[in-house]
Scaffold this motif. Structure first.
Motif, short mmCIF file in Angstrom:
data_model
loop_
_atom_site.label_atom_id
_atom_site.label_comp_id
_atom_site.label_asym_id
_atom_site.label_seq_id
_atom_site.Cartn_x
_atom_site.Cartn_y
_atom_site.Cartn_z
N GLU A 157 -21.56 13.32 7.34
CA GLU A 157 -22.20 13.27 7.56
C GLU A 157 -23.50 11.69 8.98
O GLU A 157 -24.32 12.10 9.62
N SER A 158 -22.34 10.90 8.57
CA SER A 158 -23.04 9.57 9.10
C SER A 158 -22.79 9.86 11.07
O SER A 158 -23.61 9.51 11.66
N THR A 159 -21.31 10.34 10.92
CA THR A 159 -21.13 10.73 12.71
C THR A 159 -22.39 11.52 12.92
O THR A 159 -22.46 11.52 14.06
N VAL A 160 -22.29 12.83 11.85
CA VAL A 160 -23.52 14.16 12.92
C VAL A 160 -25.50 13.35 12.92
O VAL A 160 -25.63 13.43 14.27
N HIS A 161 -25.86 11.83 12.18
CA HIS A 161 -26.76 11.82 12.01
C HIS A 161 -27.09 10.40 13.15
O HIS A 161 -27.41 10.19 14.01
N LYS A 162 -25.69 9.71 13.90
CA LYS A 162 -25.87 9.25 14.54
C LYS A 162 -25.45 9.75 16.04
O LYS A 162 -25.96 8.88 16.77
N HIS A 163 -24.70 10.45 15.41
CA HIS A 163 -24.71 12.07 17.36
C HIS A 163 -26.35 12.05 17.00
O HIS A 163 -27.35 12.26 19.01
N ILE A 164 -27.43 12.84 16.16
CA ILE A 164 -28.75 13.10 16.60
C ILE A 164 -29.42 11.90 16.79
O ILE A 164 -30.13 12.05 17.86
N GLU A 165 -28.71 10.56 16.34
CA GLU A 165 -30.05 9.53 16.55
C GLU A 165 -30.00 9.18 18.09
O GLU A 165 -30.53 9.04 18.33
N ASP A 166 -28.80 9.22 18.73
CA ASP A 166 -28.38 9.25 19.93
C ASP A 166 -29.23 10.08 21.37
O ASP A 166 -29.66 9.43 22.62
N ALA A 167 -29.24 11.34 20.50
CA ALA A 167 -29.76 11.91 21.40
C ALA A 167 -30.91 11.98 21.58
O ALA A 167 -31.52 12.02 22.77
N LYS A 168 -31.38 11.75 20.37
CA LYS A 168 -33.41 11.38 20.59
C LYS A 168 -33.28 10.10 21.16
O LYS A 168 -34.17 9.75 22.14
N ARG A 169 -32.83 9.44 21.30
CA ARG A 169 -32.65 8.20 22.14
C ARG A 169 -32.72 8.23 23.85
O ARG A 169 -33.43 7.74 24.56
N ARG A 170 -31.31 8.87 23.86
CA ARG A 170 -31.43 9.76 25.17
C ARG A 170 -32.53 10.51 25.98
O ARG A 170 -32.85 10.72 27.14
N TRP A 203 -25.93 16.87 6.74
CA TRP A 203 -24.27 16.98 6.33
C TRP A 203 -23.87 18.69 5.94
O TRP A 203 -22.56 19.17 6.43
N GLU A 204 -24.99 19.86 6.77
CA GLU A 204 -24.37 20.88 6.67
C GLU A 204 -23.38 20.86 7.77
O GLU A 204 -22.13 21.65 7.82
N ILE A 205 -24.25 20.49 8.82
CA ILE A 205 -23.45 20.13 9.84
C ILE A 205 -21.95 19.72 10.01
O ILE A 205 -21.12 20.13 10.36
N GLY A 206 -22.53 18.66 8.99
CA GLY A 206 -20.79 17.98 9.06
C GLY A 206 -19.61 18.65 8.13
O GLY A 206 -18.65 18.46 8.48
N ARG A 207 -20.30 18.98 7.86
CA ARG A 207 -19.29 20.17 6.92
C ARG A 207 -18.60 21.07 7.58
O ARG A 207 -17.67 21.98 7.84
N LEU A 208 -19.68 22.00 8.34
CA LEU A 208 -19.35 22.94 9.38
C LEU A 208 -18.32 22.40 10.57
O LEU A 208 -17.22 23.06 10.67
N LEU A 209 -18.66 21.43 10.96
CA LEU A 209 -18.07 20.82 11.91
C LEU A 209 -16.29 19.84 11.70
O LEU A 209 -15.66 19.39 12.83
N GLY A 210 -16.22 19.75 10.14
CA GLY A 210 -15.33 18.62 9.56
C GLY A 210 -15.24 17.34 9.83
O GLY A 210 -14.15 16.80 10.18
N ILE A 211 -16.61 17.10 10.02
CA ILE A 211 -17.33 15.50 10.29
C ILE A 211 -18.23 14.59 9.22
O ILE A 211 -18.73 15.84 8.75
N ARG A 269 -23.63 20.56 18.25
CA ARG A 269 -24.00 20.16 17.59
C ARG A 269 -25.10 20.16 17.60
O ARG A 269 -26.41 20.48 16.64
N ALA A 270 -25.80 20.53 19.36
CA ALA A 270 -27.56 20.16 18.92
C ALA A 270 -27.83 21.77 18.39
O ALA A 270 -29.13 21.57 17.36
N ALA A 271 -27.12 22.23 18.29
CA ALA A 271 -27.93 23.98 18.40
C ALA A 271 -27.42 23.97 16.91
O ALA A 271 -28.88 25.09 16.41
N LEU A 272 -26.67 23.49 16.71
CA LEU A 272 -26.44 23.60 14.31
C LEU A 272 -27.72 22.93 13.97
O LEU A 272 -28.85 23.12 13.42
#
Length: 76
Positions: A37-50, A27-35, A16-19
């Motif tokens: 957009e909001s799930t992708v956004h949550k993962h990115i925000e969690d990673a930024k926080r970490r 949205w693009e990451i979600g489409r590529l991974l089949g998840i 996910r980070a590589a994409l």
């Protein structure tokens, strides 16, 4: 942990980070991974926080610096 993507394949945080590092939108990451957009956004925000950063660019740089991603993960 990984997220089940297209075809049941699991994609972990590194993929996910590589994409995101390739400049793909949530949205693009979600489409590529089949998840969603909001799930992708949550993962990115969690990673930024970490990583203690506030932007996607900072997340990519920090991930490269900490060897969580390599340039070969990012370059298509």
């Amino acid at each position: 942990g990984g997220v089940a993507g297209l075809g049941g394949r699991r994609y972990g945080p590194k993929r996910r980070a590589a994409l995101a590092a390739q400049g793909k939108s949530d949205w693009e990451i979600g489409r590529l991974l089949g998840i969603s957009e909001s799930t992708v956004h949550k993962h990115i925000e969690d990673a930024k926080r970490r990583f203690g950063v506030s932007t996607r660019i900072q997340l990519v740089v920090r991930s490269l610096f900490d060897a969580k991603l390599s340039f070969s993960d990012v370059i298509d």
